[in-house]
Write an enzyme that holds these catalytic residues in place. Structure first.
Site, PDB file in Angstrom:
ATOM      1  N   ARG A  91       0.393  -1.239   0.474  1.00 59.85           N
ATOM      2  CA  ARG A  91      -0.174  -0.036  -0.127  1.00 59.85           C
ATOM      3  C   ARG A  91       0.913   1.669  -0.031  1.00 59.85           C
ATOM      4  O   ARG A  91       2.366   1.829   0.385  1.00 59.85           O
ATOM      5  CB  ARG A  91      -1.035   0.561   1.475  1.00 59.85           C
ATOM      6  CG  ARG A  91      -2.039  -0.705   1.200  1.00 59.85           C
ATOM      7  CD  ARG A  91      -2.812  -1.487   2.282  1.00 59.85           C
ATOM      8  NE  ARG A  91      -3.689  -2.169   2.156  1.00 59.85           N
ATOM      9  CZ  ARG A  91      -4.457  -2.610   3.153  1.00 59.85           C
ATOM     10  NH1 ARG A  91      -4.774  -2.088   4.173  1.00 59.85           N
ATOM     11  NH2 ARG A  91      -5.619  -3.305   3.181  1.00 59.85           N
ATOM     12  N   GLU A 141      -6.312  -1.928  15.716  1.00 55.28           N
ATOM     13  CA  GLU A 141      -6.360  -2.534  14.776  1.00 55.28           C
ATOM     14  C   GLU A 141      -5.676  -3.407  14.541  1.00 55.28           C
ATOM     15  O   GLU A 141      -4.745  -3.196  14.061  1.00 55.28           O
ATOM     16  CB  GLU A 141      -6.694  -1.490  13.447  1.00 55.28           C
ATOM     17  CG  GLU A 141      -7.375  -2.196  12.194  1.00 55.28           C
ATOM     18  CD  GLU A 141      -8.121  -1.796  11.357  1.00 55.28           C
ATOM     19  OE1 GLU A 141      -8.125  -0.672  11.502  1.00 55.28           O
ATOM     20  OE2 GLU A 141      -7.946  -2.848  10.481  1.00 55.28           O
ATOM     21  N   ARG A 165       1.563  -6.430  12.382  1.00 59.22           N
ATOM     22  CA  ARG A 165       0.509  -6.338  13.417  1.00 59.22           C
ATOM     23  C   ARG A 165       0.735  -7.083  15.224  1.00 59.22           C
ATOM     24  O   ARG A 165       0.663  -6.734  16.048  1.00 59.22           O
ATOM     25  CB  ARG A 165      -0.226  -5.691  12.817  1.00 59.22           C
ATOM     26  CG  ARG A 165      -0.478  -4.011  12.838  1.00 59.22           C
ATOM     27  CD  ARG A 165      -1.275  -2.914  12.460  1.00 59.22           C
ATOM     28  NE  ARG A 165      -1.242  -2.106  11.555  1.00 59.22           N
ATOM     29  CZ  ARG A 165      -2.019  -1.014  11.773  1.00 59.22           C
ATOM     30  NH1 ARG A 165      -3.407  -1.016  11.753  1.00 59.22           N
ATOM     31  NH2 ARG A 165      -1.914  -0.080  10.429  1.00 59.22           N
TER      32      ARG A 165
END
Length: 418
Positions: free
Chosen positions: A261, A348, A388
């Site tokens: 991204r 998140e 993450r």
RNA sequence: AGAGAGGUGUCCGAGUGGUUUAAGGAGCACGCCUGGAACGCGUGUGUAGGGCAACCUACCGAGGGUUCGAAUCCCUUCCUCUCUGCCA
């Protein structure tokens, strides 16, 4: 894509729904007007075309009988010109309408709460209690330095900013997590897939990344190919333009892929550490279902992601996204946020979305319901974002001296270390 | 990358300018047959849009062209297969 017929027939309802997502109703007005114009233009064209076709047949008959065709030909030439003109008008309207329709986001479900930003998201529940530290827990980048786990400088040298190199046990944990996730998902009924990580523009339009979000994608120079931002793109589009048998649904899939991204628009956000990278690993779940089934599968996917975090002993919470924070294609999204003691907040780590028939309409993913073809429902969710998770393990399993323990369930996957 | 062949409905497959208004088959649906099923027989069945009935229109990989008329002829382009080259 949204259902234009639905907008035509239930305009006010559609406007109310999209207002929840922050869409101006003027856009819809525009759409509705274009739609009506197109219908009219098409009808006009079709009438002329019908006459043209039937006279052309007569022309053939005349010739066969040796009759004079001069008069007929003059008429047909005229009709041809008319038809061309009308078809050009209709084509133009159709293209305009399509472009506009492709840029309208999905309708939110009724359960989606009102709200503008992530501050208005609604916590559903917390799972596991964060542990008390007898010292001040460090952030993951400090722990990474201490353990020699992440090489930021050389990652930048190899590519550019927001690229990093995992080293030593961090690289091993990354690999262990991928395998653990895939095994976990497989045991829960998701079929493992290993797709290409490049995708063409048609597929990216199918899942909603294009045309609106081109700036977020890495494009291959000179080719109609992009690096995928998520495995949702190849997995969902595996069935692009296909008609599935109802008996093969639901299709549950899982895949590990790197994701790419550009993170356009997030300049300055999360610049330290590896929370936000241009390239990151993710294990994704994708489901294709009949509409009546998608709610149930959605719950299953949320539960599955939560169960993985629980198995890893990572405290987390479930959050229902409000209308304003909902993604373009999603009708409903539940985020899973993991506890990061170093940052002292939930971040998140997974996002599970039901897109209903929005992607299916764009990608023409249908199933045969007895005799009729119907649009399927598509769902996607992370299980989980690998980088993450690594961060969460570092921060939650850290000791006062900066060393980091390995979660029990991961140990079988890390025999070269233990 | 070079040479050749090819892309037709859910699938297979016929089709080289005008009853193709896309044959035929498989599959699927319904009915008959059966104690129940299979087999067999019959009927229906491409997708999308408009009227929502008869009917009309678009679509034969995609885009453009020729023609009164194109699945069919021409051009461009994408993809697949075979052979050759290159390569993990």
């Amino acid at each position: 894509m949204i259902d234009l017929k639905y907008i035509e027939k239930n305009f006010d309802e559609a406007a109310t729904k999209l207002a929840k997502k922050g869409v101006d109703s003027a856009l819809l007005d525009d759409l509705k007007e274009l739609f009506a114009k197109l219908k009219e233009a098409k009808a006009e064209f079709e009438n002329v075309r019908a006459e043209q076709k039937s006279l052309s047949k007569e022309f053939g008959a005349y010739k066969a009988q040796g009759k004079d065709v001069a008069e007929l030909k003059a008429k047909l030439d005229d009709l041809k010109e008319q038809a061309n003109k009308l078809s050009n008008i209709a084509d133009k309207l159709e293209k305009e309408l399509e472009q506009k329709a492709l840029n309208i986001p999905n309708f939110p479900d009724d359960v989606v709460p009102e709200g503008k930003s992530e501050d208005d998201n609604v916590e559903i529940k917390k799972v596991l209690t964060p542990k008390e530290f007898s010292f001040t827990p460090k952030e993951h980048w400090d722990l990474a330095d201490k353990n020699g786990w992440i090489d930021f400088e050389r990652g930048v040298k190899l590519a550019k900013s927001r690229f990093a190199i995992l080293r030593n046990d961090a690289a091993k944990i990354e690999r262990a997590l991928i395998n653990f996730f895939l095994d976990f998902n497989t045991k829960n009924g998701f079929n493992e897939v290993c797709p290409p990580v490049l995708s063409n523009s048609k597929m990216l339009q199918g899942t909603g990344q294009l045309p609106k979000f081109e700036d977020d994608l890495f494009k291959i120079d000179g080719e109609d190919l992009y690096l995928i931002p998520t495995a949702e793109v190849p997995l969902t589009n595996m069935f692009n333009d296909e008609i599935l048998a109802e008996s093969e649904l639901p299709l549950l899939m899982t895949a590990y892929t790197p994701c790419f991204r550009k993170e356009a628009g997030s300049a300055g956000r999360d610049t330290r550490g590896i929370i936000r990278q241009h390239q990151f690993d993710k294990v994704e779940m994708v489901a294709i279902t009949i509409p009546e089934q998608s709610e149930e599968v959605f719950e299953k996917m949320v539960q599955n992601a939560s169960d993985i975090l629980t198995a890893l002993g990572l405290p987390h919470r479930l959050v229902e996204l409000c209308g304003g924070d909902l993604g373009f294609s999603a009708a409903r999204t539940i985020d899973l946020e993991v506890w990061l003691p170093g940052q002292n907040k939930y971040r998140e780590i997974s996002s599970v979305s039901n897109t209903r028939d929005f992607q299916a309409r764009r990608a023409k993913i249908r199933y045969k319901d007895g005799k009729k073809n119907k649009l399927a429902n598509t769902l996607n969710g992370s299980a989980l974002a690998v980088g993450r998770t690594l961060i969460a393990i570092m921060e939650n399993y850290q000791n006062e001296d900066g060393s980091i323990d390995i979660p029990e369930v991961l140990k079988p996957y890390m025999e070269s270390r233990v």
